[in-house]
Design an enzyme around this catalytic site. Structure first.
Site, short mmCIF file in Angstrom:
data_model
loop_
_atom_site.label_atom_id
_atom_site.label_comp_id
_atom_site.label_asym_id
_atom_site.label_seq_id
_atom_site.Cartn_x
_atom_site.Cartn_y
_atom_site.Cartn_z
N HIS A 1 6.73 37.20 13.86
CA HIS A 1 5.65 36.19 13.48
C HIS A 1 5.88 35.76 12.21
O HIS A 1 6.28 36.32 11.22
CB HIS A 1 4.31 37.05 13.25
CG HIS A 1 3.27 36.50 12.97
ND1 HIS A 1 2.33 35.48 13.56
CD2 HIS A 1 2.62 36.04 11.55
CE1 HIS A 1 1.38 35.02 12.89
NE2 HIS A 1 1.52 35.30 11.62
N ASP B 1 -11.15 37.94 16.12
CA ASP B 1 -10.20 37.07 15.25
C ASP B 1 -10.68 35.69 15.42
O ASP B 1 -10.50 34.83 14.18
CB ASP B 1 -8.77 37.39 15.10
CG ASP B 1 -8.05 36.59 14.28
OD1 ASP B 1 -8.10 36.62 12.89
OD2 ASP B 1 -7.29 35.61 14.65
N ARG C 1 -13.99 32.30 8.23
CA ARG C 1 -13.13 32.55 6.87
C ARG C 1 -13.03 31.17 6.30
O ARG C 1 -12.94 30.93 5.27
CB ARG C 1 -12.40 33.51 7.15
CG ARG C 1 -12.67 35.13 7.14
CD ARG C 1 -11.42 35.67 7.58
NE ARG C 1 -10.28 35.76 6.79
CZ ARG C 1 -9.10 35.78 7.25
NH1 ARG C 1 -8.80 36.04 8.58
NH2 ARG C 1 -7.90 35.52 6.48
N SER D 1 -6.23 40.09 10.51
CA SER D 1 -6.16 38.95 11.69
C SER D 1 -4.56 38.87 12.39
O SER D 1 -4.59 38.62 13.64
CB SER D 1 -6.48 37.64 10.56
OG SER D 1 -6.17 36.52 11.22
N LYS E 1 -3.53 40.36 16.42
CA LYS E 1 -3.13 39.45 17.35
C LYS E 1 -1.79 40.08 17.85
O LYS E 1 -1.64 40.03 19.08
CB LYS E 1 -2.88 38.09 16.84
CG LYS E 1 -4.26 37.22 16.86
CD LYS E 1 -4.06 35.84 16.19
CE LYS E 1 -3.68 35.92 14.73
NZ LYS E 1 -4.52 34.62 14.01
N1 URA Z 1 -2.86 33.37 9.72
C1 URA Z 1 -3.69 34.37 10.47
O1 URA Z 1 -3.30 34.35 11.86
N2 URA Z 1 -4.70 34.84 10.00
C2 URA Z 1 -4.96 34.74 8.78
O2 URA Z 1 -5.71 35.40 8.32
C3 URA Z 1 -3.84 33.95 8.14
C4 URA Z 1 -3.01 33.47 8.41
#
Ligand code: URA
Length: 433
Positions: free
Chosen positions: A82, A161, A168, A183, A187
């Site tokens: 990621h 999320d 947010r 977050s 995932k």
């Molecule tokens: N990327 C994400 O998936 N979540 C965040 O909170 C910030 C960046």
């Protein structure tokens, strides 16, 4: 339990229990807790922070809020990566086939680009015929058969999320370490891979502007991943300038192919080797030196590029196009940006360069915008290079003549040219294991 009491407790600096966190997430997802109370709690978390245990509980509840992908049939071979997002970041297109060619199982869900940062799914869609949606069983079968499948986020993965991130975004609570950690990691945990390598970007084109902030975020994400039973590593890498030379979808696929065919070295190659080596260490359980030697051999032997062709073909893409495609394909206009003065390129504002690519049509300002896959920028001079007045600094590609002037101004405004070369900075600032 009442959400009011949970907000009050966090506002006053208290530590939330697992039950309180679960009450919040469950209630927010089922709609019984309204946005205004969820945003008050996010703001309280923003100011008061969370302990590692609270962040782990929040991550776990969010990961459980929707579907989870069961990759257990692949044992410990599954490996994900990621990136926190950047400009010119096409590393997934390179490291995923490298790692799959070495026996790793890459079952990856990627995102689309938004704002100045690009997304892997948009890059893949520049390949003629490429499909980025697949039924779950077909996705898993492809991973079984060829070791790699990459699709867009689908199904009901981490609905908590989706809702919280959108909230947010409009309540100034994105840049909170526990909220970003939960977050991203929820995932990744729901996506099921045993090993996860994070590329946490630092610099003008990234969320985290300094290596110190990036390191704090990386440590938090690595700790939470480990607490959830994953093998983890994070690289802190430079995003104070675009990565590689191409910014924009087709251009970036062409550059990725160049790296995989051994035709391009430099910062992009170095970051990809480091990421792929870290992924190989985790899934294969080998030393760093052994992992790096396997990765370099996969590129030099052509094994990794053959795996990319196999992968693209399996998802309906034209694998012969990968060999044929050239920088600038599909763009009616190719316009150079030239240096206004002699000197050294002392700084590049990567975010503004990403913004110039958006003006050309390569990215989205809003989620629903269309993009022009052929649009983008080929960067010829990077920070530290000497430049002469009139020399080409970059080439802008687009099909929109009206975009040329504002994109040129944006690009030039992103550069600083000075009389002395800048102090060299690193590319990979740290590795957190
Ligand atoms: N990327 C994400 O998936 N979540 C965040 O909170 C910030 C960046």
């Amino acid at each position: 339990m009442r959400i009011y009491d949970i907000i009050l407790k966090k506002r006053n600096g208290g530590i939330l229990t697992g039950e309180e966190i679960a009450y919040f997430i469950d209630g927010y997802v089922d709609g019984s807790i309204p946005d205004y109370q969820a945003s008050a709690l996010c703001m309280a978390i923003f100011f008061r922070g969370m302990t590692d245990d609270e962040t782990a509980a929040l991550t776990d509840c969010m990961a459980r809020s929707g579907d989870r992908i069961d990759l257990s049939r692949f044992g410990d071979l599954t490996v994900d990566k990621h990136s926190t997002g950047g400009v010119g970041d096409k590393t997934t297109l390179i490291v995923a086939p490298i790692v799959a060619s070495l026996g790793g199982k890459v079952a990856k869900m990627s995102g689309r680009g938004l704002g100045h940062t690009g997304g892997t799914v948009d890059k893949l869609e520049s390949i003629p015929g490429m499909r980025v949606t697949m039924e779950r069983e077909a996705f898993l079968r492809q991973v079984e058969e060829i070791g790699i499948a990459v699709i867009g986020q689908s199904g009901n993965l981490t609905p908590a999320d989706k809702k919280l991130y959108a909230l947010r975004d409009v309540t100034a609570t994105v840049d909170s370490i526990p909220l970003i950690t939960s977050s991203v990691m929820s995932k990744k945990i729901a996506a099921g891979s045993k090993s996860i390598v994070l590329d946490v970007k630092a610099g003008s084109g990234a969320f985290m502007k300094t290596p110190e902030d990036a390191r704090t975020l990386a440590r938090s994400m690595v700790a939470i991943g480990k607490a959830c039973g994953r093998r983890m590593a994070a690289l802190i890498t430079d995003m104070s300038r675009p990565l590689g030379e191409a910014v924009g979808n087709t251009l970036e696929v062409v550059e990725a192919v160049r790296v995989l065919r051994g035709a391009a070295k430099g910062d992009l190659y170095d970051v990809c080797v480091a990421l792929a080596a870290e992924m190989t260490m985790l899934f294969a359980g080998v030393s760093r030196a052994e992992a790096e030697s396997r990765v370099v051999d996969a590129i030099e032997s052509g094994k990794a590029f053959r795996k990319m062709q196999e992968w693209i073909a399996a998802q309906g893409g034209d694998s012969a196009w990968l060999v044929r495609a050239q920088y600038g394909d599909g763009a009616a206009l190719a316009v150079p940006v030239v240096a206004p003065a002699d000197g050294y390129l002392t700084n590049m504002d990567a975010e503004a360069i990403g913004g110039a690519a958006v003006i050309l049509g390569a990215g989205r300002s809003k989620k629903e915008d269309d993009i022009d896959h052929s649009a983008g920028i080929l960067v010829s001079k990077k920070t530290g290079d000497a430049v002469k007045k009139g020399q080409v600094l970059a080439t802008l590609y687009t099909n929109d003549a009206a975009a040329i002037e504002p994109a040129t101004q944006r690009y030039l405004g992103a550069l600083t040219i000075g009389p002395e070369p800048p102090k060299a900075t690193g590319l990979i600032f740290d590795i957190i294991r």
